[in-house]
Scaffold this motif. Structure first.
Motif, mmCIF file in Angstrom:
data_model
loop_
_atom_site.group_PDB
_atom_site.id
_atom_site.type_symbol
_atom_site.label_atom_id
_atom_site.label_comp_id
_atom_site.label_asym_id
_atom_site.label_seq_id
_atom_site.Cartn_x
_atom_site.Cartn_y
_atom_site.Cartn_z
ATOM 1 N N ARG A 84 19.211 7.327 22.905
ATOM 2 C CA ARG A 84 18.338 6.438 23.664
ATOM 3 C C ARG A 84 17.375 5.712 22.726
ATOM 4 N N PHE A 85 17.204 4.423 22.966
ATOM 5 C CA PHE A 85 16.315 3.594 22.146
ATOM 6 C C PHE A 85 14.861 3.959 22.415
ATOM 7 N N LEU A 86 14.108 4.265 21.360
ATOM 8 C CA LEU A 86 12.695 4.621 21.496
ATOM 9 C C LEU A 86 11.768 3.447 21.211
ATOM 10 N N GLY A 87 12.131 2.621 20.259
ATOM 11 C CA GLY A 87 11.286 1.499 19.885
ATOM 12 C C GLY A 87 11.595 1.055 18.474
ATOM 13 N N ILE A 88 10.903 0.034 18.025
ATOM 14 C CA ILE A 88 11.065 -0.470 16.665
ATOM 15 C C ILE A 88 9.873 -0.014 15.843
ATOM 16 N N ALA A 89 10.142 0.745 14.818
ATOM 17 C CA ALA A 89 9.075 1.272 13.960
ATOM 18 C C ALA A 89 8.753 0.258 12.871
ATOM 19 N N ASP A 90 7.470 -0.063 12.730
ATOM 20 C CA ASP A 90 7.060 -0.963 11.651
ATOM 21 C C ASP A 90 7.465 -0.378 10.300
ATOM 22 N N CYS A 91 7.118 0.895 10.096
ATOM 23 C CA CYS A 91 7.469 1.620 8.873
ATOM 24 C C CYS A 91 8.100 2.944 9.283
ATOM 25 N N LEU B 214 0.833 -1.200 0.000
ATOM 26 C CA LEU B 214 0.000 0.000 0.000
ATOM 27 C C LEU B 214 0.872 1.256 0.000
ATOM 28 N N TRP B 215 1.959 1.207 0.731
ATOM 29 C CA TRP B 215 2.879 2.354 0.744
ATOM 30 C C TRP B 215 3.412 2.631 -0.660
ATOM 31 N N GLN B 216 3.734 1.587 -1.379
ATOM 32 C CA GLN B 216 4.219 1.757 -2.748
ATOM 33 C C GLN B 216 3.138 2.343 -3.640
ATOM 34 N N ARG B 217 1.886 1.915 -3.428
ATOM 35 C CA ARG B 217 0.766 2.479 -4.195
ATOM 36 C C ARG B 217 0.582 3.964 -3.901
ATOM 37 N N ALA B 218 0.918 4.379 -2.681
ATOM 38 C CA ALA B 218 0.729 5.779 -2.296
ATOM 39 C C ALA B 218 1.746 6.702 -2.965
ATOM 40 N N ARG B 219 2.788 6.124 -3.579
ATOM 41 C CA ARG B 219 3.820 6.891 -4.274
ATOM 42 C C ARG B 219 4.496 7.903 -3.349
ATOM 43 N N LEU B 220 4.758 7.470 -2.153
ATOM 44 C CA LEU B 220 5.478 8.282 -1.172
ATOM 45 C C LEU B 220 6.950 7.886 -1.186
ATOM 46 N N PRO B 221 7.816 8.710 -0.586
ATOM 47 C CA PRO B 221 9.247 8.374 -0.581
ATOM 48 C C PRO B 221 9.523 7.016 0.049
ATOM 49 N N GLU B 222 10.670 6.479 -0.247
ATOM 50 C CA GLU B 222 11.033 5.146 0.227
ATOM 51 C C GLU B 222 10.990 5.072 1.744
ATOM 52 N N ALA B 223 10.472 3.957 2.237
ATOM 53 C CA ALA B 223 10.405 3.728 3.675
ATOM 54 C C ALA B 223 11.234 2.498 4.034
ATOM 55 N N ARG B 224 11.545 2.380 5.320
ATOM 56 C CA ARG B 224 12.244 1.204 5.838
ATOM 57 C C ARG B 224 11.320 0.503 6.827
ATOM 58 N N TRP B 225 11.552 -0.812 6.992
ATOM 59 C CA TRP B 225 10.611 -1.623 7.759
ATOM 60 C C TRP B 225 11.300 -2.314 8.931
ATOM 61 N N ASN B 226 10.627 -2.222 10.081
ATOM 62 C CA ASN B 226 11.125 -2.840 11.314
ATOM 63 C C ASN B 226 12.529 -2.370 11.659
ATOM 64 N N VAL B 227 12.661 -1.074 11.886
ATOM 65 C CA VAL B 227 13.950 -0.503 12.241
ATOM 66 C C VAL B 227 13.910 0.049 13.664
ATOM 67 N N SER B 228 15.039 -0.021 14.316
ATOM 68 C CA SER B 228 15.182 0.537 15.660
ATOM 69 C C SER B 228 15.399 2.036 15.554
ATOM 70 N N VAL B 229 14.661 2.810 16.351
ATOM 71 C CA VAL B 229 14.720 4.266 16.299
ATOM 72 C C VAL B 229 15.300 4.794 17.611
ATOM 73 N N TYR B 230 16.197 5.812 17.501
ATOM 74 C CA TYR B 230 16.874 6.378 18.663
ATOM 75 C C TYR B 230 16.711 7.894 18.675
ATOM 76 N N ASP B 231 16.676 8.472 19.883
ATOM 77 C CA ASP B 231 16.553 9.923 19.966
ATOM 78 C C ASP B 231 17.922 10.579 19.828
ATOM 79 N N GLU B 232 17.935 11.899 19.988
ATOM 80 C CA GLU B 232 19.159 12.661 19.757
ATOM 81 C C GLU B 232 20.290 12.231 20.684
ATOM 82 N N ALA B 233 19.928 11.785 21.884
ATOM 83 C CA ALA B 233 20.940 11.358 22.860
ATOM 84 C C ALA B 233 21.346 9.898 22.682
#
Length: 326
Positions: free
Chosen positions: A228-235, A207-226
């Motif tokens: 610190r681990f925030l969580g794993i983002a599905d997209c 569905l994301w590809q159908r939306a013609r939005l910029p490339e996304a990554r899947w199941n990635v770990s996200v960290y804040d500026e310091a």
């Protein structure tokens, strides 16, 4: 008898070998007799419905020496839980048992047993007394016989998430096997390699590809500026620090899992990410509505200064609580 055949399953040849007359063996399998014929030349030394273990043992006896179980039955015995629900689990019918035998042996598929001859017979992995094909081999053989991409996605991603095999091992196995029935597994495996970890996520990716939005990554770990681990983002949409999750409470295993999902969403938002979530059902019933929301969310994310958030590589280990991951 029980000491010689603890599961109550034997070949007619084995019974003759311990002193039974062959005619007597088959006479005892007639209606009203104390035994029953499970497969050609394979006898159940009981009346009534066989157990799954008896069905599997009978299939191995049909295959002969060196036979081993592969496919979905082997996947379940290795510990893979997601994937298709088998008919046997619904109506009590015999489970389909996929058996591998050496190419030199002449045995045909019959009844609930699918026999496959191979020149690449692997060393068995024995679990509960049953010789099994290695996990990657069992997975690819199982997916070759599945017709729904969602089932294939759940099966392969569960094997990877549970650490039972790697994406690389699955890729090697799919290249070594016959191409028959591998079109769907090949496509799914590519998505799994890119981070997709469930059927719902695979729908979301399409569905994301159908939306013609910029490339996304899947199941990635996200960290804040310091850092610190925030969580794993599905997209994760890195250029605007946007998170999209396919979230379904029906898959939460406990209230704690649901709480973790809520807390993760709050952590993303507090750190400055623009966050949105979609129920899996909406992906199917209102794809255009979901696309509209994604485009609007992306534009909102692009309109504000991007926070200093960073994302790591796709997760291939244990699932997190935010998506359909039983």
């Amino acid at each position: 008898m029980r000491s010689a055949f603890p599961l109550g399953v034997a070949t007619a040849r084995q019974l003759v070998g311990i002193g039974f007359n062959e005619r007597t063996v088959y006479k005892r399998c007639l209606p009203g007799g104390p035994w029953r014929r499970l497969l050609p030349g394979v006898i159940g030394l009981f009346t009534g419905t066989p157990t799954v273990e008896q069905y599997v043992r009978a299939a191995l006896l049909l295959g002969g020496p060196d036979a081993l179980v592969t496919g979905l039955e082997a996947c379940r015995r290795h510990g893979i839980r997601r994937g298709p629900v088998r008919a046997a689990e619904i109506n009590g019918s015999p489970p389909e048992v996929h058996v591998l035998i050496p190419a030199t042996r002449q045995v045909r598929s019959v009844g609930y047993v699918h026999v496959e001859r191979t020149n690449r017979l692997p060393a068995p992995i024995v679990r509960g007394g049953i010789p099994l094909a290695p996990v990657a081999r069992a997975c690819i053989y199982a997916t070759r016989r599945l017709s729904r991409p969602g089932d294939v996605t759940e099966l392969l991603s569960d094997a990877v998430q549970r650490g039972l095999c790697t994406i690389g091992a699955l890729g090697e196995e799919i290249e070594d096997t016959t191409r028959r029935g591998t079109a769907i597994p090949r496509g799914v495996l590519q998505d799994v390699a890119e981070g997709v970890r469930s059927a719902a996520e695979r729908q979301a990716k399409a569905l994301w590809q159908r939306a013609r939005l910029p490339e996304a990554r899947w199941n990635v770990s996200v960290y804040d500026e310091a850092g610190r681990f925030l969580g794993i983002a599905d997209c994760w949409v890195d250029d605007v620090a946007m998170v999209w999750e396919t979230e379904s409470t029906e898959w939460h295993l406990s209230p704690a899992d649901h709480d973790a999902t809520v807390e993760r969403a709050a952590a993303f938002t507090a750190a400055g990410a623009v966050y949105t979530a979609t129920k899996p059902k909406k992906l199917r019933t209102d794809p255009q509505g979901v696309i509209a929301i994604l485009r609007a969310t992306y534009e909102r994310a692009r309109a504000r200064p991007r926070p200093r958030l960073t994302a790591g590589p796709p997760r291939s280990g244990k699932p997190h609580s935010g998506l359909a991951r039983p």
